[in-house]
Motif scaffolding. Structure first.
Motif, PDB file in Angstrom:
ATOM      1  N   ILE A 224       0.824  -1.216   0.000  1.00 57.86           N
ATOM      2  CA  ILE A 224       0.000   0.000   0.000  1.00 57.86           C
ATOM      3  C   ILE A 224       0.861   1.270   0.000  1.00 57.86           C
ATOM      4  O   ILE A 224       0.590   2.205  -0.774  1.00 57.86           O
ATOM      5  N   PRO A 225       1.892   1.377   0.851  1.00 55.71           N
ATOM      6  CA  PRO A 225       2.718   2.599   0.785  1.00 55.71           C
ATOM      7  C   PRO A 225       3.344   2.818  -0.593  1.00 55.71           C
ATOM      8  O   PRO A 225       3.390   3.964  -1.079  1.00 55.71           O
ATOM      9  N   LYS A 226       3.806   1.757  -1.224  1.00 54.31           N
ATOM     10  CA  LYS A 226       4.412   1.906  -2.549  1.00 54.31           C
ATOM     11  C   LYS A 226       3.369   2.325  -3.577  1.00 54.31           C
ATOM     12  O   LYS A 226       3.654   3.117  -4.477  1.00 54.31           O
ATOM     13  N   MET A 227       2.170   1.789  -3.458  1.00 56.63           N
ATOM     14  CA  MET A 227       1.103   2.154  -4.376  1.00 56.63           C
ATOM     15  C   MET A 227       0.691   3.614  -4.188  1.00 56.63           C
ATOM     16  O   MET A 227       0.269   4.292  -5.134  1.00 56.63           O
ATOM     17  N   MET A 228       0.837   4.126  -2.970  1.00 56.02           N
ATOM     18  CA  MET A 228       0.462   5.515  -2.671  1.00 56.02           C
ATOM     19  C   MET A 228       1.620   6.484  -2.814  1.00 56.02           C
ATOM     20  O   MET A 228       1.432   7.696  -2.683  1.00 56.02           O
ATOM     21  N   GLY A 229       2.826   5.962  -3.050  1.00 54.80           N
ATOM     22  CA  GLY A 229       3.985   6.842  -3.170  1.00 54.80           C
ATOM     23  C   GLY A 229       4.481   7.354  -1.836  1.00 54.80           C
ATOM     24  O   GLY A 229       5.187   8.373  -1.772  1.00 54.80           O
ATOM     25  N   ILE A 230       4.141   6.658  -0.751  1.00 59.48           N
ATOM     26  CA  ILE A 230       4.539   7.087   0.594  1.00 59.48           C
ATOM     27  C   ILE A 230       5.873   6.462   0.937  1.00 59.48           C
ATOM     28  O   ILE A 230       6.073   5.253   0.801  1.00 59.48           O
ATOM     29  N   LYS A 231       6.803   7.257   1.427  1.00 61.66           N
ATOM     30  CA  LYS A 231       8.120   6.786   1.827  1.00 61.66           C
ATOM     31  C   LYS A 231       8.458   7.301   3.220  1.00 61.66           C
ATOM     32  O   LYS A 231       7.707   8.064   3.802  1.00 61.66           O
ATOM     33  N   GLY A 232       9.604   6.868   3.729  1.00 59.65           N
ATOM     34  CA  GLY A 232      10.054   7.373   5.014  1.00 59.65           C
ATOM     35  C   GLY A 232      10.002   6.356   6.128  1.00 59.65           C
ATOM     36  O   GLY A 232      10.385   6.677   7.261  1.00 59.65           O
ATOM     37  N   PHE A 233       9.545   5.126   5.876  1.00 55.25           N
ATOM     38  CA  PHE A 233       9.537   4.079   6.908  1.00 55.25           C
ATOM     39  C   PHE A 233       9.697   2.729   6.207  1.00 55.25           C
ATOM     40  O   PHE A 233       9.469   2.591   4.997  1.00 55.25           O
TER      41      PHE A 233
END
Length: 823
Positions: A224-233
């Motif tokens: 899910i983070p990769k699909m949303m472009g969320i990084k940092g963890f």
């Protein structure tokens, strides 16, 4: 004078063995420990030399090992089984080729995007997913016994590989992944080589479903983070932590979410349109809708690759959102895999989990689709197939691969006819490796994450299936949830170990704490269609209802179908047909049911011991060392509570003469009066219908209990009868311990009446109701020679061995034998 003949080697060996046993103090036991003594009233079948007598040969160690001795044809078949394709390749035809071509191309279009996506799960460059996809399908068909399964990279195995190599430099990861594939493949190959595929059966369905569901949830949370472009963890930790961190960082969502979320929505929308909506709207075109639906993944990847190309064609070095990047054409990583101690030590702790995943994913999927499509797989041969695939794969740059559920389902529905369809899939992947790598450059990372989430969604156990788990076995349903929760809150490896370990503990507990049943005899009648078959003495000739059959209304009439039976008409919805009573059906029969009704039998049925002092005990979960004490303790406790001791004076034994742990009764006279109303212990009948093997511990437990009950019943001796023993080695073990024949008592065996079960052999005259006996008696008066001829045509022989008269073929015979000799 003639010289003495030389002794045979067998006889000489026997004498040497007997001499050695004498020196070592071993008391040899004859194969037939019971010596027959003919006394008044005994049956002729107790004589070894009587006509029709049968003595069962005792099994020997040589006989046991001889069954494993390979024959020439067996060795040839063993070698032929390595290459199952030999049995069908000669019959390959155009119709099979058409089905394989369609299925192979369909799966090829699916495995290309999935392979690259799963390679990212494994923390490897995308081309390694293509290598694994190619090698898996190209090698497997040589050794396959399943036409449906597709071998290649899968989500769970890729996640395990990713967890192993995540902390290593990027250039070392392929080396570790290839070494892991080689080691896992070798282990699985040797398991299959020694035909140990049955070990997979020790992993139950709830454990498999638990780790598959937990893995799917963990993989989804990590994508899910990769699909949303969320990084940092980190996205490699426990699923719950990843989910919490994703919610905390929703504000940092990037444009990648547009490429990921929309792709995921479209995937599920296309799935609904082509698998539910259109097939119901146009049922005549279901095949067409199916093939179009299976290509939805390839269509979405092509669509979003085109969008990505339009957006990033002029900004290759600084794309607007994450893209796959350069993928080398061809097999750029071929070579001999590197193996050394340091490499192996890097994944030793995760090796058991990796092997388990290879085993259970592949075997569970192949067995499931074999049952669906009505063929049988060979688990050991399947292990050889995936073992060789993972051994040879690293030479092409592949990482561990096993059976894929989603691609196998597509392949099955696409009409695959033989395992050769894998070659077609391999050709499609090969074309992609050499011709389409330039196109793959613009594939959005977020869209690949959507593909992964969409694919692993099928691994989640549906709620309806979980509900069925609960209905079948609530305890195993708890184990299912345990495995899922452990996977979500820790990692996949712990989820596998916990679910498998809990299932194993449950199995051992069920075996160790198995509860036997004390059985009683009940005479039952038969309902045939709409009629109750019963003797005339049971059903009155006038209109009435029958006690003991609740729900049957008062009869409106009785049909007498035969002189020996009467039929009672019952409601139409009770039976299947309105069939009259038939004299070929037994009017009544005896059955044995648990006295305490723990089997769910009707409590209104009165079940009692077959005879005072005779107890019938049935084992329910085998009889081996884990449960032997539990069984025998329950047996002794019940007998003590329901019988009187043989010597009532023992109740008055002084405290100083008692054992330290035997307090004795507070009021010996009252206890003696209470026990006087109980029967004396006469015989114990053990139902071995659920016992296949016994061991030293279980037999020793029986010996201890026999000695204990003999002291309890003295001066009488308790008879031990056994019913339905189905294993010759079990008979040997019991007879070696002194069971199977009358116990030595103070009065000897005089008057003892053996009871045997006999069967007719050869030709016989079909007469019933005593007509045969009357015919013989008439013939004796008219022509004695004819009578002897008539008698000879009706020869009976014992069913079981006559040298072990206390081993009976069924409970009825055992009870009859026990009662005959205690009356």
């Amino acid at each position: 004078m003639a010289s003495p003949s030389p002794q045979s080697p067998k006889k000489l060996g026997t004498q040497v063995g007997q001499g050695l046993a004498k020196v070592l103090g071993i008391e040899l036991q004859h194969a037939t420990p019971y010596e027959q003594h003919v006394t008044r009233g005994e049956s002729i079948y107790s004589l070894n030399g009587a006509a029709g007598a049968y003595i069962e040969a005792e099994p020997t160690v040589v006989e046991y090992f001889s069954q494993f001795k390979p024959s020439g044809s067996g060795i040839g078949q063993y070698l032929l089984d390595f290459f199952p394709f030999i049995t069908w390749i000669g019959r390959y035809n155009l119709k099979w080729a058409t089905g394989d071509l369609t299925a192979g191309i369909t799966v090829g279009c699916v495995v290309i995007p999935q392979g690259m996506a799963y390679a990212q799960l494994a923390q490897l460059p995308p081309e390694f997913g293509l290598y694994s996809s190619f090698v898996g399908v190209m090698i497997y068909w040589f050794f396959a016994t399943s036409k449906d399964i597709t071998i290649g990279p899968v989500a769970v195995m890729s996640t395990l590989v990713g967890n192993i190599v995540a902390d290593l430099p990027a250039d070392q990861r392929p080396t570790i992944a290839s070494a892991l594939s080689l080691i896992c493949g070798s282990i699985v190959f040797f398991i299959g080589l020694f035909r140990l595929g049955f070990v997979v059966d020790y992993i139950p369905l709830p454990a498999i479903a638990a780790f598959m569901t937990g893995s799917a949830l963990s993989i989804t949370a990590g994508q899910i983070p990769k699909m949303m472009g969320i990084k940092g963890f980190s996205t490699r930790g426990p699923a719950y932590e990843i989910f919490i961190n994703t919610l905390k960082n929703l504000g940092s969502t990037k444009i990648d979410a547009a490429m990921g979320l929309s792709a995921l929505v479209f995937l599920y929308l296309l799935r609904w349109i082509f698998t539910s909506f259109l097939p119901k709207k146009f049922p005549s075109m279901q095949k067409t809708w199916f093939f179009i639906g299976t290509l939805r993944t390839a269509f979405i990847i092509l669509l979003y690759t085109m969008i990505s190309w339009l957006v990033n064609m002029n900004r290759r070095d600084d794309p607007m959102f994450g893209i796959l990047g350069s993928i080398p054409s061809g097999f750029k990583h071929m070579g001999v895999p590197t193996i050394d101690g340091d490499i192996i030590s890097s994944f030793t702790s995760q090796l058991p989990a990796a092997v388990i995943v290879l085993l259970i994913e592949h075997i569970a999927i192949s067995k499931s689709f074999g049952r669906i499509n009505n063929y049988t797989i060979d688990p050991s041969q399947e292990l050889i197939a995936i073992g060789i695939t993972n051994i040879l794969g690293p030479f092409f740059g592949a990482y561990p691969a096993t059976g894929s559920f989603s691609r196998t389902a597509i392949k099955s529905k696409a009409g695959v006819r033989t395992p050769f369809a894998g070659v077609i899939t391999g050709v499609v992947v090969l074309l992609a490796i050499y011709c389409l790598t330039a196109v793959f450059f613009y594939i959005p990372d977020a869209s690949l994450s959507a593909v992964i989430i969409h694919a692993v969604g099928d691994l989640i156990t549906p709620p309806n299936t979980v509900y069925k788990f609960w209905r079948v076995s609530p305890v195993e349903c708890v184990i299912f949830f345990l495995g899922v929760l452990v996977t979500v809150f820790t990692n996949i490896e712990n989820g596998i170990y916990s679910s498998v370990g809990a299932s194993g503990a449950l199995l051992l507990f069920r075996i160790a704490k198995a509860r036997g049943h004390f059985m009683g005899k009940v005479k039952v009648h038969t309902v045939l269609g709409d009629h109750l078959i019963a003797p005339e003495s049971v059903i009155p000739s006038t209109t009435t209802s029958i006690t003991g059959f609740p729900g049957l209304p008062t009869a409106t009439g009785l049909d007498t179908a035969a002189s020996s039976s009467t039929a009672l008409t019952i409601p139409k919805n009770y039976g299947a047909i309105n069939a009259p009573a038939n004299k070929n059906y037994e009017a009544t029969r005896n059955v044995f049911l648990p006295i305490d009704h723990r089997d769910g039998s009707n409590p209104a049925v009165d079940i009692v011991n077959p005879y005072p002092g005779v107890f019938v005990y049935r084992f329910t979960e085998g009889f081996l060392y884990p449960n032997a004490s539990h069984y025998t303790e329950a047996l002794v406790e019940h007998i003590f509570a329901n019988t009187r001791r043989g010597n009532p004076l023992s109740l008055a034994t002084k405290a100083g003469d008692r054992a330290w742990n035997d307090a004795g009764p507070k009021n010996p006279e009252a206890q003696a009066q209470l026990e006087s109303s109980r029967p004396a212990l006469r015989a114990i009948i053990l139902d071995f219908s659920s016992v296949n093997n016994v061991d030293i511990t279980s037999v020793q437990n029986l010996l201890d209990v026999r000695n204990q009950l003999d002291r309890y019943a003295e001066p009488d001796v308790v008879e031990w009868h056994f019913a339905a023993i189905g294993n010759r080695w079990t008979k040997r073990a019991l007879s070696s311990a002194g069971f199977g024949f009358p116990p030595p008592s103070s009065g000897g065996r005089e008057g003892w009446q053996p009871v045997f079960s006999v069967a007719e052999v050869g030709g016989h005259i079909e007469l019933g109701g005593g007509e045969m006996e009357r015919e013989i008696e008439k013939s004796k008066e008219a022509d004695p020679e004819a009578a002897r001829a008539l008698t000879g045509r009706r020869r009976v022989v014992p069913v079981g061995s006559i040298n072990l008269p206390f081993f009976h073929i069924d409970l009825e015979g055992a009870v009859e034998s026990a009662i005959r000799n205690v009356r």
